[in-house]
Each structure stands twice: as structure tokens, then as C-alpha cells.
Write an enzyme that holds these catalytic residues in place. Structure first.
Site, mmCIF file in Angstrom:
data_model
loop_
_atom_site.group_PDB
_atom_site.id
_atom_site.type_symbol
_atom_site.label_atom_id
_atom_site.label_comp_id
_atom_site.label_asym_id
_atom_site.label_seq_id
_atom_site.Cartn_x
_atom_site.Cartn_y
_atom_site.Cartn_z
ATOM 1 N N ASP A 273 -1.938 -0.966 -12.182
ATOM 2 C CA ASP A 273 -1.628 -2.231 -11.535
ATOM 3 C C ASP A 273 -0.248 -2.649 -12.122
ATOM 4 O OD1 ASP A 273 -2.492 -4.745 -10.204
ATOM 5 O OD2 ASP A 273 -2.237 -5.574 -12.424
ATOM 6 N N GLU B 221 0.603 1.323 -8.453
ATOM 7 C CA GLU B 221 1.156 0.208 -7.461
ATOM 8 C C GLU B 221 2.454 0.140 -7.532
ATOM 9 O OE1 GLU B 221 0.411 -3.651 -8.571
ATOM 10 O OE2 GLU B 221 0.432 -4.396 -6.393
#
Ligand code: NOJ
Ligand code: CA
Length: 580
Positions: free
Chosen positions: A244, A306
């Protein structure tokens, strides 16, 4: 990078991206029946398992609620593993299920080594891993590397005094002499990126909500603690991580102000680029260390990123200089496009093809932070959101590279946006209403069947409302309909796994066409042609114009008719066909 309000939703989460044989005439006559079992892709070996099928993103809160408390859970996912296997997924990426106050629905982790009781237990994860293994479906977790929850014991310790041993786990700075924050950095979730702690009279830094303090990765103890957490799950049989918000792991140590631009963001804060608090060079060295010191110790384990980038040149950096960083930095750039046009897609995809030399691409068109692709763009007259689902599915599933499919994308699920601020769950929607309505619309319950709450649970009120179209748009109904979006996706995924052409080279054809994107995939002596009409009008193409040869077996078609020498495509028309 500068974040304008319209681009906010698509870019906010990264902090950084800104900136035919003679043809039988009808489609139905030529459609293949949905596959029964998923063939293994003959061109890919075991260690490269992640190149075979697809990665399926599951948002646990919304997928299936096994104990009928309105919130999806891990046992719900396990119960639907047969479905996930039947889609042809090699892996599930499960978004965070760790203990969390849920300020950002799990992206505020209070304990990396455990499971939030509302989602289940560690034993439930073990069971998901084991049951998945029996079906050839691996589990990837979401590793929230940039920040923890403010309820994490590390932060609780850190804020307790300036001399606490955990103080340097986070980024603390003195106020300016006038008491204001140390610099002008804005949080991407609204307001200053600094919050004053009244007890110790220093500010702590948070790129996202104040409940998500940034970890200080310059502290070796943070690296050690986080690497241990990553390893803890690998030892339990998890196959890797989607990382993330990697770009925000480091900030410029001198805290230089960001440049401010005219206008304000959705929260009323002056627009600014984030060059000094994202995409620092240390991101890459740190990710390479994670790969080398943790991931590579366990054969076959992978890192998916990501990685919001403005173009392929930027993307390529995440593979590492010797393919020693991320195996799958997702090219998320296509999610952020205000429109899908043939020339633009051609240029961006060619960029990835040209630049990711030695690395294997990965594409996504939807996720839990972005409007669902089927309802993202205007629908041409006579077409429907299903047609958008089919053309984007044909693109995603025939590109070279691993597709990351968001739950429900394979049904053509559409956004179900809140109409009133009182109904909003996502805090950025509460703070930014009405300019920014938050991400609830793309996170509504998975639509399994026509029963109560679309089969998400046994009748308790789901945390977000089920989309009104569930009676017809659901797994059970679409399974039974040969023309459904689901069977279109299943057919293409099975083809990707079984046809070596779809594991092979990619060549753009008819390259000057302003409306229709066409390319040929080739490998193992076979060729597959994909033709996608993104233009607003019908288009006729000759086979000669598409590189010649003869039409062979049609894999999928929609709003397309064929003759022995050419194709007619309505707007959003699709043809994927073998070429002899
Ligand atoms: C990206 C995640 O996808 C998003 O949902 C989250 O809000 C931010 N990172 C912060 O963790
Ligand atoms: Ca539940």
C-alpha cells in the site's frame, strides 16, 4: 504532482501520480461455452505462477458476510473459493483484515500479526490459505507500509513522551516559532499533514488521516519490525503482498515546503504538488531490501505494488535495476484516464511494452479507490454499461501482463454512490462532500444471487447498500446467461491460461486508427487478434488493415459482425479472434 478536484479520487491514494474463418454471422453462434475447468498455461513455469491467470482483488468487508452481522468476513471468502477458482484466479489479494479502528476501513492497522474480530481469526486465514491451496488459489495480503493506526501500540508508546524508545518510530517535529505546523505539507485526505500532540507539544506527520501516523522508515528498528511482520504471514503460507502507498514511505529530511498552485482541493486546502513528501529515491532502495531480505527467502513469493505513475518510464523504476524490486508494479495509470481513446491507450500500452523490458507488466482498470470501470464513462446511444464492462474486460484480459480484477468487475457491477451525506461511510466523502463523495460507491456488496441482500448475507443490513440492479446482475443469473459479462470474462480468462498466444508477444496493428485499438498476441505458433472500438461511431475494418491472415475461431465478440474479409464494430464493439 498537483491534485485537481476531478482527479483527486483517482490519484489521491498514491500521493504521487499526476501529475476470422469465413464467418458465421451472429455472435451467439460463435460464442464458446464457459469453461468447466481452468487449464494450466503451458508456457509458464511454477515459479512464475503469477503470470498465468489473474489476481482477484477481494475487499473483505463487502464480499460475503458469513455470520450475518452486515460486514463481510474471511469465512465468507472461503465459502466462495470455488467461484474464485472457477473464474481462473491464481491468487486473491485480500485488502486489510488486521485489527483496526477502521478509520480508513482497515488501512489503519493496529496490529500487523493478527486479524480484526469483525473479519474473523488467524485460524480463519489459515483455513483460507489451506482451502485455497487445494484449489490452486494463493493468498496475497495487503501490507500497509507507510503508516499504522494511531491506536497501534507503537504509536501509543511513541506519543507518550519525547524520550520513549518508540518516539522515533514516527515522524515528530517541533512547531514553528508561531506554533504552526513545521511546513506546508497537506494531507491527501484533507487539511495539514501535521497534527499537534498536546502532551509532548510536537507535531506528528500523516500523509493520510491523523489516525494514520506515518512510520519513520529511516529508523532501522521500524524496518526490522515491519520486515518481521511481513515474514510472520509468509511463514503461515501467504504468498506475498500488495504494498500500500509505497510512494509515501519517505519524506525529504529537510522538510522543504511543497510548491503551491492556484485553486483548492476537494477539502478547501490550496493545491500543492507532493514532490517533497512522495516518490523519494529511498522508496526503491527500501523495497529492494524488503524483496531481498524477506520475500526472496520464500520461493514463489511476490510483491505487487500500488504504484501510481504518470507513465511507463516512471513505472519501470519499480522493477529495480536487476528485476530485484517488485515483480508486479501495477500500471494503474489507465484507471486515472478521463476518457479511453484508441490513440491514448495505444501510446500508454506501447510505453509499458517498450519500457518494462525484462519485467512482466500488470494492469488494473478498477479497484476499491476508483469508480467502477463499467460506469466510469458515458454510455453511447444504444449501448449499456455491460458493453463498457465487455470492452474493458477484453482489453484487460488480452494485454500482456497479469490482470488485477476487482471483485464484481467480472459481473459488470456499477457504482452505487451515496445520494446524501448522511449515508456516507468513507470519511473522505464526509469531509469532501459534495465535491468528493468518497469511495462507498465502488465498495458495495458483491452480488451473488437474487435473494435477500444479493446473497451477501442472510438479511442483516449490509454496511453499504446493495446495488439496485442485483436481481439481474448477479453471479447466479449471469452464470446461466451465455451472453453475460461473467461468461465473457470467464471465456477470456480461460483462453489466457490455455492459449500460448496470450502469454506471448504483443504487436499493435492498424496503428493510425483514431477510434479502434487493435493488437495481435502471438506465441507457441498461434495468434490472437483483439479489436476494440473506443470511438463514438461504428467502424469498418478490413482484415488486411489488421495485419492480414484469416479469421479463425472467435473467442469473444460483442457488438461486432464479421465477414470473411472484415469486421463491422458498433461503438464499444469488441472482437477477440484467432488468426490463422
Ligand atoms: C491506498 C488504499 O488503496 C486506500 O484505500 C487507502 O485509503 C490509502 N492507501 C491509505 O492507506
Ligand atoms: Ca460478518
Amino acid at each position: 504532482m498537483r491534485l485537481g478536484p476531478s482527479l483527486f479520487r483517482m490519484t489521491l491514494l498514491s500521493a504521487a501520480a499526476m501529475v476470422l474463418a469465413p464467418a458465421p454471422a451472429t455472435a451467439q453462434a460463435m460464442l464458446q461455452p464457459p469453461p468447466k475447468a481452468m487449464p494450466a498455461n503451458p508456457t509458464v513455469d511454477q515459479t512464475d505462477w503469477w503470470k498465468r491467470g489473474i489476481i482477484y482483488e477481494v475487499y473483505p468487508r463487502s464480499f460475503a458476510d458469513s455470520n450475518n452481522d452486515g460486514i463481510g468476513d474471511i469465512q465468507g471468502i472461503t465459502r466462495h473459493l470455488d467461484y474464485i477458482q472457477s473464474l481462473g484466479a491464481d491468487a486473491i489479494w485480500m485488502t486489510p483484515m488486521f485489527p483496526s479502528p477502521q478509520a480508513d476501513f482497515g488501512y489503519d492497522v493496529a496490529d500487523y500479526d493478527n486479524v480484526d474480530p469483525q473479519f474473523g481469526t488467524v485460524a480463519d486465514v489459515d483455513q483460507l490459505v489451506a482451502q485455497g491451496k487445494a484449489r490452486g488459489v494463493k493468498l496475497l495480503l495487503d501490507f500497509v507500509v507507510n503508516h499504522t493506526s494511531d491506536q497501534h501500540p507503537w504509536f501509543q508508546q511513541s506519543k507518550s513522551s519525547r524520550t520513549n524508545p518508540y518516539r522515533d518510530y514516527y515522524v515528530w517535529r517541533d512547531p514553528k516559532p508561531d506554533g504552526s505546523p513545521p511546513n506546508n505539507w497537506a494531507s491527501i485526505f484533507g487539511g495539514s499533514a501535521w497534527t499537534l500532540d498536546p502532551t509532548t507539544r510536537q507535531y506528528y506527520y500523516h500523509f493520510f488521516y491523523p489516525q494514520q501516523p506515518d512510520l519513520n522508515w529511516r529508523n532501522p528498528k521500524v524496518e526490522k519490525a515491519m520486515f518481521d511482520a511481513a515474514e510472520w504471514w509468509l511463514k503461515r503460507g501467504v504468498y506475498g503482498y500488495r504494498l500500500d502507498a509505497v510512494d509515501t514511505m519517505f519524506e525529504r529530511p529537510d522538510l522543504k515546503d511543497n510548491k503551491v498552485y492556484p485553486g483548492v482541493d476537494a477539502f478547501g486546502v490550496p493545491n500543492q504538488d507532493h514532490v517533497n513528501n512522495s516518490k523519494q529515491p529511498e522508496v526503491h532502495t527500501e523495497l529492494q531490501r524488503l524483496r531481498q531480505m524477506v520475500i526472496d527467502k520464500y520461493p514463489g513469493r511476490i510483491l505487487v505494488g500500488e504504484t501510481w505513475t504518470s507513465d511507463a518510464q516512471e513505472l519501470v523504476q519499480y522493477y529495480g535495476p536487476r528485476n530485484n524490486e517488485l515483480q508486479l508494479p501495477m500500471f494503474l495509470n489507465l484507471i486515472s484516464l478521463p476518457a479511453l481513446t484508441a490513440p491514448d491507450l495505444r501510446q500508454r500500452i506501447t510505453g509499458v511494452e517498450t519500457n518494462s523490458v525484462g519485467g512482466w507488466p500488470s494492469f488494473a482498470l478498477s479497484n476499491h479507490d476508483s469508480r467502477r470501470v463499467a460506469s466510469r464513462y458515458p454510455v453511447p446511444a444504444g449501448a449499456s454499461t455491460d458493453d463498457w464492462a465487455k470492452i474493458t474486460g477484453a482489453l484487460l484480459l488480452t494485454l500482456r501482463g497479469t490482470p488485477v480484477l476487482y471483485y464484481g468487475e467480472e459481473l459488470g457491477m456499477v457504482n452505487n454512490d451515496p445520494q446524501r451525506i448522511e449515508d456516507v461511510q468513507d470519511v473522505i466523502g464526509k469531509k469532501g462532500w459534495p465535491k468528493e463523495k468518497g469511495r462507498d460507491g465502488e465498495r458495495t456488496p458483491m452480488q451473488w444471487d437474487a435473494s435477500v441482500n444479493a446473497g451477501f448475507n442472510a438479511g442483516a443490513k449490509p454496511w453499504l447498500p446493495v446495488s439496485a440492479d442485483y436481481a439481474t446482475r448477479n453471479v447466479a443469473a449471469e452464470r446461466a446467461d451465455p451472453k453475460s459479462v461473467l461468461n465473457f470474462y470467464r471465456t477470456l480468462i480461460a483462453e489466457r491460461r490455455g492459449n500460448p498466444a496470450l502469454a506471448g508477444e504483443m504487436t499493435m496493428v492498424d496503428r493510425a486508427n483514431p477510434n479502434v485499438l487493435s493488437y495481435v498476441r502471438s506465441g507457441g505458433g498461434r495468434k490472437v487478434l483483439t479489436v476494440l472500438n473506443f470511438g463514438g461511431a461504428a467502424s469498418d475494418l478490413t482484415l488486411a488493415q489488421l495485419g492480414g491472415g484469416k479469421f479463425g475461431r472467435v473467442i469473444v465478440q460483442n457488438r461486432a459482425t464479421m465477414s470473411s474479409t472484415g469486421i463491422h464494430l458498433a461503438p464499444l464493439g469488441v472482437l477477440v479472434v484467432e488468426i490463422g
